[in-house]
Structures are given as structure tokens and as C-alpha cells.
Design a protein around this motif. Structure first.
Motif, short mmCIF file in Angstrom:
data_model
loop_
_atom_site.label_atom_id
_atom_site.label_comp_id
_atom_site.label_asym_id
_atom_site.label_seq_id
_atom_site.Cartn_x
_atom_site.Cartn_y
_atom_site.Cartn_z
N ALA A 197 42.41 29.39 36.62
CA ALA A 197 41.35 28.71 37.37
C ALA A 197 41.36 29.05 38.85
N LEU A 198 42.44 29.68 39.33
CA LEU A 198 42.56 29.97 40.75
C LEU A 198 43.15 31.36 40.90
N VAL A 199 42.42 32.30 41.47
CA VAL A 199 42.85 33.69 41.57
C VAL A 199 42.64 34.20 42.99
N SER A 200 43.23 35.35 43.30
CA SER A 200 43.00 36.01 44.59
C SER A 200 42.48 37.41 44.35
N LEU A 201 41.72 37.91 45.27
CA LEU A 201 41.11 39.23 45.17
C LEU A 201 41.28 39.95 46.50
N LEU A 202 41.85 41.14 46.50
CA LEU A 202 42.05 41.92 47.71
C LEU A 202 40.75 42.62 48.06
N THR A 203 40.08 42.18 49.07
CA THR A 203 38.75 42.69 49.36
C THR A 203 38.76 44.03 50.08
N SER A 204 39.89 44.51 50.53
CA SER A 204 39.94 45.79 51.23
C SER A 204 40.13 46.95 50.28
N LYS A 252 41.41 44.04 39.45
CA LYS A 252 41.97 42.98 38.64
C LYS A 252 42.28 41.78 39.53
N LEU A 253 42.05 40.61 38.99
CA LEU A 253 42.25 39.38 39.75
C LEU A 253 43.67 38.88 39.55
N THR A 254 44.26 38.37 40.61
CA THR A 254 45.63 37.88 40.57
C THR A 254 45.65 36.37 40.63
N PRO A 255 46.20 35.70 39.63
CA PRO A 255 46.27 34.23 39.69
C PRO A 255 47.05 33.77 40.91
N PHE A 256 46.59 32.71 41.53
CA PHE A 256 47.26 32.17 42.72
C PHE A 256 47.76 30.76 42.42
N PRO A 257 48.97 30.42 42.87
CA PRO A 257 49.95 31.29 43.52
C PRO A 257 50.79 32.10 42.52
N MET A 304 35.69 39.41 32.86
CA MET A 304 36.56 39.68 34.00
C MET A 304 37.95 40.10 33.54
N ASP A 305 38.53 41.10 34.22
CA ASP A 305 39.85 41.61 33.87
C ASP A 305 40.89 40.97 34.79
N TYR A 306 42.12 40.85 34.29
CA TYR A 306 43.17 40.15 35.01
C TYR A 306 44.42 41.00 35.10
N GLU A 307 45.21 40.73 36.12
CA GLU A 307 46.50 41.39 36.30
C GLU A 307 47.50 40.65 35.44
N TRP A 308 47.67 41.12 34.21
CA TRP A 308 48.54 40.41 33.28
C TRP A 308 50.00 40.71 33.55
N PRO A 309 50.90 39.76 33.38
CA PRO A 309 52.33 40.01 33.50
C PRO A 309 52.82 40.74 32.26
N THR A 348 47.06 38.72 55.30
CA THR A 348 46.40 39.66 54.43
C THR A 348 45.05 39.13 53.99
N PRO A 349 43.99 39.98 54.01
CA PRO A 349 42.64 39.46 53.77
C PRO A 349 42.36 39.22 52.30
N TYR A 350 42.92 38.19 51.73
CA TYR A 350 42.66 37.81 50.35
C TYR A 350 41.55 36.76 50.30
N PHE A 351 40.78 36.80 49.24
CA PHE A 351 39.88 35.70 48.91
C PHE A 351 40.56 34.93 47.81
N VAL A 352 40.88 33.68 48.03
CA VAL A 352 41.59 32.87 47.06
C VAL A 352 40.59 32.13 46.20
N ALA A 353 40.79 32.23 44.88
CA ALA A 353 39.81 31.74 43.92
C ALA A 353 38.45 32.30 44.29
N ILE A 354 38.46 33.56 44.54
CA ILE A 354 37.39 34.43 44.93
C ILE A 354 37.18 34.47 46.44
N PHE A 355 37.18 33.32 47.13
CA PHE A 355 36.83 33.39 48.55
C PHE A 355 37.70 32.51 49.43
N LEU A 356 37.93 33.00 50.66
CA LEU A 356 38.43 32.16 51.75
C LEU A 356 37.26 31.93 52.69
#
Length: 322
Positions: free
Chosen positions: A54-61, A69-74, A32-37, A2-10
Motif C-alpha cells: 500500500a506504500l511504495v517509493s519511486l525514484l523519479t530521476s 519497479k516500485l519499492t515498498p516503503f519502508p 504495476m511491477d514490483y521490486e520483489w525480494p 534522495t528525490p523519492y516519491f513515497v507512495a508515488i509522491f512527496l
């Protein structure tokens, strides 16, 4: 994958044309907004600059116009604000994905925790490997070299006249002195020949240096980098090199990006000029596998505004609007 950018970018490896027209993709004018649990307890978490993860993923598609919203990784759990808990990510710095789908994360640690190198399996989002260094703080960036004899990470630390070398197969790390040079940004050139060059910028000057990595792998204690050239600005914050040998460099407190064709004599060219933006820490940029250059910038003239920009070397599509 899946084309995620981890901590913004891969990070990918595709060349761009010398001149580029960036298009703003996202803007967060109110932070910045976040995907809160569902558990409201996580709302009190803080990280550097008020960012809770400090480490998030973003679905670029994404095709939506609002900033995603940014998703903390992992997971959120590994970002809990526990400076004394060394099983949590404290301050993620350099990132790189290797050829077998593992994300390497350089963690600067905290006053209670030494710096750490985390390696995550992107297929399972599980931790594959953890290496604890003997020091903490001042970690900045890393690059990977994958060879027939193993995988090595080369790491820079702010305000230190050395680089750190890590061998995955041996699970060992050591420092290599760089007298009179304080390496900050780092990039690796892997040409179609045996000798690979590691490029280092000197934090206090506009100097760019290179080192042959063969000596670093063999455990040398002191390296003598060779001067390559002079950037027009000091404090190069991030550098990367694509698989055609083009280097891209971004500078602290500057609103432009420069490039250099490493197969030629040193001569920088401007590939991006911002419009009223101040590039300040944190920011980063990377090339993905589709030929798109992504860049995150932060404008703090009035309040922090986070922007993600992209430019394509070929045809590309928008994934959002400003």
C-alpha cells in the motif's frame, strides 16, 4: 535527500501556470511491477485492488525507458498481508512530508485494526511515531499544519460529518463536527498572515467550504464551514494548494484537473484534460520541490492501466518513456 516519491509522491510547494501540457511518463499496461525480494513467499501478498504494497517509493530521476519497479516503503515486512496484525500497514491513504523530513501516513486500518497515523523518518526509514485512533475505516486524506505551538494533522473520513484533528505534541486526537457536510478531499492554505484556512469538499455535492483552523486547534467540538463556491463536478477526490495560493482539484470518475486562485473570487479553470482516461480510485497528484506537477491516474475501461504524468512550470527533463 534522495528525490523519492513515497507512495508515488512527496508533496512540494511550487506554483504552476494556469494552463498546463501533461506528458505521459510511465504506463503499466499489464499491471504495476514490483521490486520483489528473493523470498518467493511474498508473491502471495495482496492489498486493495490486487496491489501487494500500500506504500511504495519511486525514484523519479531514472533515465530508463521501461516503467520502473516500485519499492515498498519502508520495507516489505511492514506490508505483509496480515489484517489482524496491527503492526503492519493495512490501507495507506493520505500522505504528507513535513518540514523536518518526516513522512506522515494515514492508515485506514482493517476490521481487526483501528486506523493509525504512522510517522517515518525519511533519513533513516525508521518509524518515529505511531498514533492509534479509536475507530477504523473510511479514512481518506490529511493535511499538516506546523505552528510555533506544535504540529497538527487535519483528517477527513468518508461518509462522516466531521473531521479529525490530531496534535503531535499532545499525542491526542479528537473529532470536530461539520453538520450536513461530509468532508472528503482537504487542502490547507497558509498565507502570509495569521489566519489559515482549511478547505473541504462535500462528498455528495459539488460544494467547496472553508474553515479557519484556529478554532480547530483550540478544541472546538463543532465547526460551521463557510461556502466558498461550486465545482462543476461532484465528488472532489484530491485537492492541494501550492505556496502561491493556487488550488488544484481532481474529481472521482473525471478525466480532468481544475485550479482556482484562492486570492480571487471562486472561479475554476481547467488545467488538464485527459484523452480517453477515466480517473478512478486510486489516483493522486502532487507538486514536488522542483516545480513539477505529478499525477497518477488509473484507466480501467478494459483492465487496470496505471499511468504517471508530469508537467513542469519551468524547464524539466523526462525520466522515462511511455
Amino acid at each position: 535527500m534522495t528525490p523519492y516519491f513515497v507512495a508515488i509522491f512527496l508533496l512540494g510547494l511550487t506554483s504552476l501556470a494556469t494552463a498546463a501540457n501533461f506528458t505521459q511518463v510511465f504506463e503499466w499496461p499489464d499491471g504495476m511491477d514490483y521490486e520483489w525480494p528473493s523470498e518467493a513467499i511474498f508473491l502471495s501478498l495482496t492489498k486493495d485492488n490486487g496491489i501487494p504494497a500500500a506504500l511504495v517509493s519511486l525514484l523519479t530521476s531514472s533515465a530508463s525507458s521501461p516503467p520502473p519497479k516500485l519499492t515498498p516503503f519502508p520495507s516489505w515486512d511492514i506490508h505483509l498481508n496480515e489484517p489482524a496484525n496491527c503492526n503492519k500497514i493495512q490501507r495507506a491513504r493520505g500522505l504528507q512530508v513535513d518540514s523536518v523530513g518526516r513522512l506522515w501516513v494515514l492508515d485506514a486500518g482493517s476490521d481487526s485494526c483501528n486506523a493509525t497515523l504512522w510517522i517515518f523518518n525519511l533519513n533513516t526509514n525508521e518509524t518515529d511515531f505511531i498514533h492509534r485512533f479509536s475507530f477504523h475505516g473510511w479514512m481518506h486524506d490529511l493535511v499538516l499544519e506546523e505552528t510555533q505551538n506544535g504540529t497538527f494533522a487535519y483528517i477527513t473520513r468518508w461518509r462522516n460529518q466531521h473531521i479529525v484533528v490530531f496534535s503531535l505534541e499532545r499525542n491526542e486526537s479528537w473529532t470536530v463536527d461539520t453538520p450536513e457536510i461530509n468532508p472528503s478531499s482537504i487542502a490547507l492554505l497558509s498565507p502570509k498572515k495569521e489566519t489559515r484556512q482549511l478547505y473541504l469538499s462535500n462528498y455528495h455535492t459539488n460544494e467547496l467550504y472553508s474553515i479557519s483552523v484556529s478554532a480547530l486547534r483550540n478544541g472546538t467540538q463543532t465547526a460551521n464551514p463557510e461556502l466558498v463556491g461550486y465545482w462543476t463536478a461532484i465528488r472532489t477526490y484530491r485537492m492541494l494548494i501550492d505556496n502561491h495560493g493556487t488550488m488544484y482539484a481532481a474529481f472521482l470518475w473525471k478525466n480532468y484537473v481544475h485550479s482556482w486562485n484562492t486570492s480571487q473570487s471562486f472561479e475554476e479553470q481547467r488545467v488538464y484534460q485527459g484523452d480517453g482516461l477515466n480517473f478512478v480510485w486510486p489516483f493522486t497528484f502532487a507538486l514536488d520541490q522542483n516545480g513539477t506537477l505529478w499525477m497518477m491516474v488509473v484507466d480501467i475501461i478494459t483492465r487496470p492501466i496505471y499511468r504517471i504524468l508530469k508537467v513542469c512550470s519551468g524547464s524539466c527533463h523526462e525520466i522515462g518513456t511511455a
